[in-house]
Design a protein around this motif. Structure first.
Motif, PDB file in Angstrom:
ATOM      1  N   ASN A 110       0.974  -1.131  -0.040  1.00 55.62           N
ATOM      2  CA  ASN A 110      -0.010  -0.227   0.041  1.00 55.62           C
ATOM      3  C   ASN A 110       0.866   1.345   0.056  1.00 55.62           C
ATOM      4  N   GLU A 140       2.560   1.837  -3.309  1.00 61.57           N
ATOM      5  CA  GLU A 140       1.487   2.355  -4.254  1.00 61.57           C
ATOM      6  C   GLU A 140       1.480   3.976  -3.976  1.00 61.57           C
ATOM      7  N   GLN A 141       1.268   4.334  -2.870  1.00 64.27           N
ATOM      8  CA  GLN A 141       1.155   5.669  -2.414  1.00 64.27           C
ATOM      9  C   GLN A 141       2.082   6.379  -2.796  1.00 64.27           C
TER      10      GLN A 141
END
Ligand SMILES: [Zn+2]
Length: 623
Positions: free
Chosen positions: A463, A466-467
């Protein structure tokens, strides 16, 4: 709400500035300037020209009702082309190449020959009274099944400084205008399509970034309503709200029409009186200033003029916008007269003079002269009549207000506003030129690829990777890594500190010009300042400080001993709070300590110390 049932139809027009080195029709740079640095100025009056068909555009006609003198700021980075004192140079080839790439990304068909046109614009945003625009390609596809109708290459307008003063630094920056078909049917869909188009544009790496570099106009209508074009929505996340509120407005106007018709309402110039005498001794400051006051009776309109049609907008606001075209400050109506210091007695007297019944609404217009007041009366009647019309939604260009409601700007321009620009030669788009336009990887694909790399190289969680990879600041991350900033610090800078400053409307991109952001991260890496000081350091440097001065300005580093003292004192002062909250006291107290040491200490150290002291107090309690 079921938007399909009410027949919502929406299309968007996206304007995006291109990041080319030169302007569209001259070789001036595309950089924005501080208006304080302007090196000269001049005045212009603008008049509408007739189109090829011999008509004058209705929007331009309305604009001419105001006689305006426009002032322009010039710079050492603008030339006679921006001043409209020299013919334009040939169309910028670099801008055209970017435009063709974008056209290809949407599977569009290029026109064989690009003809530059003049689009009549006399609101002052262009020194020539027109904006140059050139159709480049047609008929593209969108993932929602809708179509991109056209892509045009245009010159950016001058930036309004204040009122009728404009700055010429922005005029002529290349702009692509992408127009979709009216293919969207829910507010969310409009937002998604706008986001998708924005993503494709950014994928080229050739577009300007930052506030005001991309603007979306949204066209909205519902069944029984009419097309309203809402101009200049700059915040992408507000688009769906704008659509929702426009639907609300059009529905309210339809409902008001039904109610008005049931009452047999009417608006007529026969119901207008000069009531200047009646208000001769008024206490209302606004009316006292007026040279002439007209009142008009809108039969059957009582309660409806003050009726809300959108958050903070009433039918009366629409009438007021119409009247403002004539130069008056606005209107007053009997649904809210007392709000303007007009007394109960004056209202009663006014109603008598006007022979108004309970269902009638009185609208007052106060003008500086006969011509102005008469113009305003005419405009109010025009708008009131429209409210009774079979289709009570006027075709309008509207501007967005804070929060997503809108106000009337001018009628929708008609087809009569375009005519050929004879000073710019047509440009052929032959096979060779079209083939030379490169397709680029979509940002969404590129982000996925980069995120996978971050997971592999730095063991970031999925996550988080991706951020980081999808952050608009990702190029800064890569640059920081190249300068040996640790991946964790570089990642927290772009996921936390840059966005925080952006939310505070600080222009972080100023740091990128000389890589000062990276230099500051290196300083932190070397332990010369705490991580918590990053926002302060960024801000100081943005406002002109050197990095060394910015560090010196920070609160002096607090020694471990002093810090322990501070933490103990803060806990002692708030012992009751700690007892009551237990371990949950940590968060709030963290803020108190950090404020006291003004970010000069690593948050981790503070948190450890606080935890230890809180535990100590709690242990004391259980004993
Ligand atoms: Zn120039």
């Amino acid at each position: 709400m079921d938007y399909k049932v009410i027949g919502l139809v929406a299309g968007i027009e996206i304007h995006q500035q291109l990041d080319t080195s030169e302007k569209l029709f001259c070789s001036c740079p595309t950089t924005l300037r501080d208006t304080a640095d302007h090196s000269g100025e001049f005045f212009r009056y603008l008049r509408a020209t007739e189109s090829e068909m011999g008509e004058i555009d209705r929007a331009a006609q309305e604009e001419m009702k105001r006689e305006r003198k426009f002032r322009y700021y010039t710079y050492d980075t603008t030339c006679l082309v921006e001043n409209d004192e020299e013919p334009p140079a040939p169309l910028n080839g670099e801008a055209l190449a970017v435009c063709l790439t974008i056209a290809k990304m949407f599977s569009m068909t290029p026109v064989p020959q690009i003809h530059t046109m003049r689009k009549l614009v006399i609101d002052g945003s262009n020194t020539s009274g027109f904006q140059r625009t050139a159709l480049v390609a047609l008929n593209g596809t969108l993932p929602n099944g809708g179509r991109v109708e056209t892509i045009c290459l245009e010159e950016e307008a001058a930036q309004r400084v204040k009122d009728d003063t404009f700055s010429l630094d922005r005029l002529g920056i290349p702009l692509v205008e992408i127009t979709t078909s009216p293919c969207m049917h829910t507010p969310e869909e409009v937002q998604q399509v706008a986001e998708y188009i924005g993503m494709v544009l950014r994928s080229t790496g050739k577009v300007k970034r930052g506030i005001g570099t991309i603007r979306q106009d949204v066209n909205i209508s519902i069944a029984g309503g009419a097309r309203a074009e809402i101009k200049g929505v700059q915040e992408l996340d507000l688009i769906s709200e704008v659509v929702k509120r426009e639907v609300q407005r059009q529905e309210a106007l339809l409902a008001i029409r039904d109610d008005l018709r049931q009452r047999g309402a009417s608006a007529s110039p026969d119901d207008v009186n000069n009531v200047t005498e009646l208000f001769r001794d008024t206490k209302s400051t606004i009316l006292k200033k007026a040279k002439i006051i007209y009142a008009m009776k809108l039969r059957g309109f009582a309660g409806h003029v003050g009726r809300e049609i959108q958050p903070d907008r009433r039918l009366g606001s629409e009438m007021s916008d119409y009247a403002k075209v004539c130069g008056v400050g606005g209107i007053f109506h009997s649904d809210e007269l007392q709000a303007y210091g007009i007394t109960e007695e004056e209202v009663v007297h006014l109603r008598q003079v006007m022979q108004a019944g309970d269902q009638d609404c009185i609208v007052i217009v106060a003008g500086a002269g006969e011509k102005q007041a008469a113009c305003a009366v005419q405009q109010v009647i025009l708008r009131a009549k429209k409210a009774l019309d079979k289709n009570p939604v006027p075709e309008e260009t509207r501007k967005m207000l804070e929060g997503g409601s809108t106000a009337y700007m001018r009628p929708l321009p008609g087809a009569a506003r375009m005519y050929p620009e004879t000073d710019v030669l047509p440009v052929m788009i032959d096979e060779k030129r079209w083939d030379a336009a490169e397709m680029v990887e979509l940002l969404t694909e590129k982000n996925k690829r980069n995120a996978a790399r971050l997971v592999d190289d730095y063991k970031f969680k999925n996550n988080y990777a991706e951020q980081v990879a999808s952050s608009e600041y990702f190029p800064r991350f890569e640059k920081a890594i190249a300068e040996r900033v640790s991946p964790d610090l570089a990642a927290s800078a772009i996921t936390r500190y840059y966005p925080e400053l952006k939310r505070e409307r600080v222009d972080v991109s100023k740091l990128f010009i000389k890589d000062e952001d990276i230099a500051i991260l290196c300083v932190i890496e070397k332990g010369q300042a705490a991580k918590e000081a990053i926002p302060d350091l960024f801000k100081s440097v943005i406002t002109g400080s050197s990095i060394q001065d910015a560090i010196a300005k920070l609160a002096p580093a607090v020694s471990r001993e002093d810090l322990e003292g501070i933490v103990k004192k803060i806990i002692a002062d708030r012992a009751d709070f700690v007892m009551q909250k237990g371990k949950a006291a940590l968060g709030p107290l963290m803020g108190v300590v950090m404020e006291e040491v003004r970010g000069s200490v690593d948050g981790k150290v503070v948190s450890e110390l606080l935890k230890r002291e809180i535990d100590r107090v709690l242990a004391g309690k259980s004993r």
